[in-house]
Design a protein around this motif. Structure first.
Motif, short mmCIF file in Angstrom:
data_model
loop_
_atom_site.label_atom_id
_atom_site.label_comp_id
_atom_site.label_asym_id
_atom_site.label_seq_id
_atom_site.Cartn_x
_atom_site.Cartn_y
_atom_site.Cartn_z
N LYS A 23 -14.77 9.50 15.78
CA LYS A 23 -13.81 10.75 15.63
C LYS A 23 -14.64 11.66 14.48
N GLY A 24 -15.67 12.05 14.62
CA GLY A 24 -16.30 12.94 13.70
C GLY A 24 -16.71 12.69 12.42
N VAL A 25 -16.72 11.08 12.03
CA VAL A 25 -17.06 10.54 10.87
C VAL A 25 -18.10 9.48 11.02
N ILE A 26 -19.16 9.52 10.29
CA ILE A 26 -20.15 8.67 10.24
C ILE A 26 -19.59 7.45 9.33
N LEU A 27 -19.50 6.17 9.83
CA LEU A 27 -19.09 4.96 9.41
C LEU A 27 -20.33 4.24 9.14
N GLU A 28 -20.35 3.59 7.77
CA GLU A 28 -21.20 2.66 7.25
C GLU A 28 -20.87 1.12 7.42
N PRO A 29 -22.03 0.41 7.51
CA PRO A 29 -21.44 -1.22 7.88
C PRO A 29 -20.74 -1.42 6.61
N ILE A 30 -19.98 -2.74 6.88
CA ILE A 30 -19.18 -3.18 5.68
C ILE A 30 -20.33 -4.14 4.56
N VAL A 31 -19.62 -4.23 3.58
CA VAL A 31 -20.38 -4.93 2.56
C VAL A 31 -19.90 -6.20 2.52
N GLU A 32 -20.47 -7.10 1.70
CA GLU A 32 -20.26 -8.61 1.57
C GLU A 32 -18.76 -8.87 1.31
N GLN A 33 -18.10 -8.02 0.44
CA GLN A 33 -16.62 -8.29 -0.23
C GLN A 33 -15.67 -7.98 0.94
N CYS A 34 -15.97 -7.32 2.03
CA CYS A 34 -15.16 -6.68 3.18
C CYS A 34 -15.15 -8.18 3.96
N GLU A 35 -16.01 -9.31 4.23
CA GLU A 35 -15.70 -10.39 5.02
C GLU A 35 -14.53 -10.95 4.62
N GLY A 36 -13.76 -11.17 5.80
CA GLY A 36 -12.54 -12.24 5.87
C GLY A 36 -11.35 -10.88 6.13
N CYS A 37 -11.63 -9.75 6.00
CA CYS A 37 -10.78 -8.73 6.03
C CYS A 37 -10.39 -8.60 7.62
N GLU A 38 -8.73 -8.42 7.77
CA GLU A 38 -8.53 -8.20 9.17
C GLU A 38 -8.80 -6.69 9.67
N ARG A 39 -9.11 -5.89 8.94
CA ARG A 39 -9.41 -4.55 9.72
C ARG A 39 -10.85 -4.40 10.04
N VAL A 40 -11.94 -5.45 9.78
CA VAL A 40 -13.14 -5.24 10.00
C VAL A 40 -13.44 -5.32 11.61
N ILE A 41 -14.29 -4.58 12.37
CA ILE A 41 -14.46 -4.61 13.69
C ILE A 41 -15.85 -4.40 13.86
N PRO A 42 -16.29 -5.64 14.78
CA PRO A 42 -17.86 -5.61 15.41
C PRO A 42 -18.03 -4.57 16.13
N PHE A 43 -19.32 -3.81 16.08
CA PHE A 43 -19.66 -3.08 17.00
C PHE A 43 -21.09 -2.94 17.08
N GLU A 44 -21.68 -3.41 18.43
CA GLU A 44 -23.01 -4.11 18.60
C GLU A 44 -23.48 -4.86 17.73
N ASP A 45 -24.29 -4.79 16.65
CA ASP A 45 -24.83 -5.80 16.09
C ASP A 45 -24.32 -5.78 14.64
N ALA A 46 -23.45 -4.84 14.08
CA ALA A 46 -22.92 -4.77 12.83
C ALA A 46 -21.47 -4.87 12.95
N LYS A 47 -20.84 -4.88 11.69
CA LYS A 47 -19.35 -4.74 11.43
C LYS A 47 -18.91 -3.35 10.56
N TYR A 48 -17.99 -2.97 11.05
CA TYR A 48 -17.51 -1.70 10.54
C TYR A 48 -16.01 -1.83 10.22
N CYS A 49 -15.79 -0.77 9.10
CA CYS A 49 -14.07 -0.64 8.90
C CYS A 49 -13.56 0.50 9.32
N PRO A 50 -12.67 0.74 10.13
CA PRO A 50 -12.18 1.92 10.88
C PRO A 50 -11.45 2.49 9.66
N ALA A 51 -10.98 1.76 8.50
CA ALA A 51 -10.03 2.55 7.74
C ALA A 51 -10.62 3.32 6.70
N TYR A 52 -11.93 3.10 6.29
CA TYR A 52 -12.74 3.69 5.14
C TYR A 52 -14.08 3.86 5.77
#
Length: 95
Positions: A23-52
């Motif tokens: 949606k026009g925004v460049i998302l960075e992969p999640i950090v270690e602290q994000c593991e376990g969050c319900e918002r995390v979404i896997p995409f290809e070989d990495a996980k991303y947060c659509p909220a931030y």
């Protein structure tokens, strides 16, 4: 009260040289602290947060406010941290 499930997908996301474009925004992969969050979404070989887009910056100064797996902090005496301004207003109301 039942918890709502957070359902999000990265439909229309495209991997570019800068990162994942969504949606026009460049998302960075999640950090270690994000593991376990319900918002995390896997995409290809990495996980991303659509909220931030930059999860590392959200965790830089404490707990991410979007995190679903972290609860309010408890201080040394076992009490939940309270905003001092709100506490003073509550005390003034009780006069």
């Amino acid at each position: 009260m039942a918890k709502k499930a957070i359902a999000a997908t990265l439909d229309g996301a495209v991997m570019t040289a800068e990162g994942l474009s969504y949606k026009g925004v460049i998302l960075e992969p999640i950090v270690e602290q994000c593991e376990g969050c319900e918002r995390v979404i896997p995409f290809e070989d990495a996980k991303y947060c659509p909220a931030y887009a930059q999860p590392a910056r959200k965790w830089a100064h404490g707990v991410c406010n979007f995190a679903t797996h972290v609860r309010a902090g408890v201080d040394k005496e076992g009490k939940v941290k309270v905003n001092p301004l709100k506490a003073s207003k509550r005390a003034a109301r009780g006069r």
